[in-house]
Design a protein around this motif. Structure first.
Motif, PDB file in Angstrom:
ATOM      1  N   VAL A 163      -6.995  -1.703   0.204  1.00  0.00           N
ATOM      2  CA  VAL A 163      -6.433  -0.350   0.298  1.00  0.00           C
ATOM      3  C   VAL A 163      -6.708   0.409  -0.994  1.00  0.00           C
ATOM      4  O   VAL A 163      -7.142   1.564  -0.976  1.00  0.00           O
ATOM      5  CB  VAL A 163      -4.921  -0.390   0.612  1.00  0.00           C
ATOM      6  CG1 VAL A 163      -4.283   0.976   0.408  1.00  0.00           C
ATOM      7  CG2 VAL A 163      -4.679  -0.893   2.028  1.00  0.00           C
ATOM      8  N   ALA A 164      -6.486  -0.246  -2.133  1.00  0.00           N
ATOM      9  CA  ALA A 164      -6.739   0.404  -3.428  1.00  0.00           C
ATOM     10  C   ALA A 164      -8.212   0.784  -3.565  1.00  0.00           C
ATOM     11  O   ALA A 164      -8.531   1.850  -4.095  1.00  0.00           O
ATOM     12  CB  ALA A 164      -6.313  -0.514  -4.573  1.00  0.00           C
TER      13      ALA A 164
ATOM     14  N   SER B  11     -16.367   7.305  -7.450  1.00  0.00           N
ATOM     15  CA  SER B  11     -15.207   6.424  -7.526  1.00  0.00           C
ATOM     16  C   SER B  11     -14.459   6.628  -8.831  1.00  0.00           C
ATOM     17  O   SER B  11     -14.978   7.209  -9.782  1.00  0.00           O
ATOM     18  CB  SER B  11     -15.622   4.956  -7.390  1.00  0.00           C
ATOM     19  OG  SER B  11     -16.196   4.475  -8.579  1.00  0.00           O
TER      20      SER B  11
ATOM     21  N   ASP C 249      -3.828  15.406  -0.090  1.00  0.00           N
ATOM     22  CA  ASP C 249      -2.373  15.263  -0.224  1.00  0.00           C
ATOM     23  C   ASP C 249      -1.636  16.297   0.628  1.00  0.00           C
ATOM     24  O   ASP C 249      -0.624  16.865   0.207  1.00  0.00           O
ATOM     25  CB  ASP C 249      -1.940  15.352  -1.690  1.00  0.00           C
ATOM     26  CG  ASP C 249      -2.464  14.202  -2.523  1.00  0.00           C
ATOM     27  OD1 ASP C 249      -2.610  13.084  -1.970  1.00  0.00           O
ATOM     28  OD2 ASP C 249      -2.748  14.408  -3.716  1.00  0.00           O
TER      29      ASP C 249
ATOM     30  N   PHE D  47     -14.640   7.540   4.980  1.00  0.00           N
ATOM     31  CA  PHE D  47     -13.574   8.246   5.701  1.00  0.00           C
ATOM     32  C   PHE D  47     -14.140   8.621   7.072  1.00  0.00           C
ATOM     33  O   PHE D  47     -14.898   9.583   7.190  1.00  0.00           O
ATOM     34  CB  PHE D  47     -13.156   9.482   4.893  1.00  0.00           C
ATOM     35  CG  PHE D  47     -12.067  10.314   5.511  1.00  0.00           C
ATOM     36  CD1 PHE D  47     -10.930   9.739   6.052  1.00  0.00           C
ATOM     37  CD2 PHE D  47     -12.181  11.699   5.537  1.00  0.00           C
ATOM     38  CE1 PHE D  47      -9.929  10.518   6.612  1.00  0.00           C
ATOM     39  CE2 PHE D  47     -11.179  12.493   6.089  1.00  0.00           C
ATOM     40  CZ  PHE D  47     -10.050  11.894   6.627  1.00  0.00           C
TER      41      PHE D  47
ATOM     42  N   ALA E 171     -10.298   1.608  -1.122  1.00  0.00           N
ATOM     43  CA  ALA E 171     -10.557   2.768  -0.261  1.00  0.00           C
ATOM     44  C   ALA E 171      -9.971   4.045  -0.855  1.00  0.00           C
ATOM     45  O   ALA E 171     -10.540   5.120  -0.697  1.00  0.00           O
ATOM     46  CB  ALA E 171      -9.989   2.521   1.139  1.00  0.00           C
ATOM     47  N   GLU E 172      -8.848   3.929  -1.535  1.00  0.00           N
ATOM     48  CA  GLU E 172      -8.205   5.107  -2.121  1.00  0.00           C
ATOM     49  C   GLU E 172      -8.904   5.603  -3.376  1.00  0.00           C
ATOM     50  O   GLU E 172      -8.622   6.698  -3.844  1.00  0.00           O
ATOM     51  CB  GLU E 172      -6.734   4.802  -2.430  1.00  0.00           C
ATOM     52  CG  GLU E 172      -5.885   4.658  -1.185  1.00  0.00           C
ATOM     53  CD  GLU E 172      -4.443   4.307  -1.483  1.00  0.00           C
ATOM     54  OE1 GLU E 172      -4.140   3.815  -2.596  1.00  0.00           O
ATOM     55  OE2 GLU E 172      -3.616   4.512  -0.582  1.00  0.00           O
ATOM     56  N   THR E 173      -9.807   4.809  -3.917  1.00  0.00           N
ATOM     57  CA  THR E 173     -10.462   5.180  -5.168  1.00  0.00           C
ATOM     58  C   THR E 173     -11.974   5.341  -5.004  1.00  0.00           C
ATOM     59  O   THR E 173     -12.707   5.278  -5.995  1.00  0.00           O
ATOM     60  CB  THR E 173     -10.167   4.142  -6.268  1.00  0.00           C
ATOM     61  OG1 THR E 173     -10.634   2.851  -5.829  1.00  0.00           O
ATOM     62  CG2 THR E 173      -8.684   4.079  -6.590  1.00  0.00           C
TER      63      THR E 173
ATOM     64  N   ARG F 234     -12.541   0.370 -11.775  1.00  0.00           N
ATOM     65  CA  ARG F 234     -11.711  -0.138 -10.693  1.00  0.00           C
ATOM     66  C   ARG F 234     -11.521  -1.648 -10.857  1.00  0.00           C
ATOM     67  O   ARG F 234     -12.448  -2.358 -11.237  1.00  0.00           O
ATOM     68  CB  ARG F 234     -12.348   0.167  -9.337  1.00  0.00           C
ATOM     69  CG  ARG F 234     -12.462   1.653  -9.108  1.00  0.00           C
ATOM     70  CD  ARG F 234     -13.003   2.042  -7.746  1.00  0.00           C
ATOM     71  NE  ARG F 234     -14.070   1.198  -7.246  1.00  0.00           N
ATOM     72  CZ  ARG F 234     -14.226   0.874  -5.963  1.00  0.00           C
ATOM     73  NH1 ARG F 234     -13.413   1.327  -5.053  1.00  0.00           N
ATOM     74  NH2 ARG F 234     -15.223   0.114  -5.585  1.00  0.00           N
TER      75      ARG F 234
END
Length: 143
Positions: free
Chosen positions: A70-71, A49, A128, A99, A73-75, A53
């Protein structure tokens, strides 16, 4: 090298990815934290991670805002399953993952072990919307 050489717990040193133009990025930031564990009976687990966070606005396990979730999960990257050890690579057979697209997949990691460090390199993976090769450096954890 033998499978017993990777058995144990390893602490994340560095996680970086390079695109086909040579640009290097750090998907979880330059100070990412994490562990990877390989057991002697063929199981593995990895969690990585971003460092520091932010906490949710609620201490309830299912509470917090959609944006906070959301933040999170993105980290965070995590998955577990079994592994196969080969001469030049280890294959992670994923049974559970944050994921969900990875569940049921086999992820190849080419490895090099030097002293108390292991370097894992991925084949090109999409990050990306660009193919990138990631390099993850771990050091053997000591209690």
């Amino acid at each position: 090298m033998e499978a017993k050489d990777i058995v144990g717990t390893w602490r994340l040193v560095s996680y970086s990815c390079k695109d086909e133009n040579g640009n290097v990025g750090y998907p979880l930031g330059k100070n990412a934290v994490g562990y990877i564990m390989y057991t002697s009976d063929g199981y593995m687990s990895v969690s990585m991670s971003s460092n520091n966070r932010p906490k949710r606005s609620s201490n309830d396990l299912t509470g917090g805002t959609r944006e906070e979730k959301v933040a999170e999960a993105e980290t965070y990257i995590t998955y577990c399953g079994t592994y196969e050890f080969h001469k030049d690579r280890v294959i992670h057979n994923i049974e559970m993952a944050l994921f969900p697209n990875r569940v049921g997949s086999s992820q190849i990691r080419y490895y090099k072990i030097k002293g108390n460090k292991i370097l894992l390199t991925t084949p090109p993976i999409s990050i990306d919307n660009k193919p990138q090769i990631c390099t993850i450096i771990w050091e053997r954890a000591s209690s």
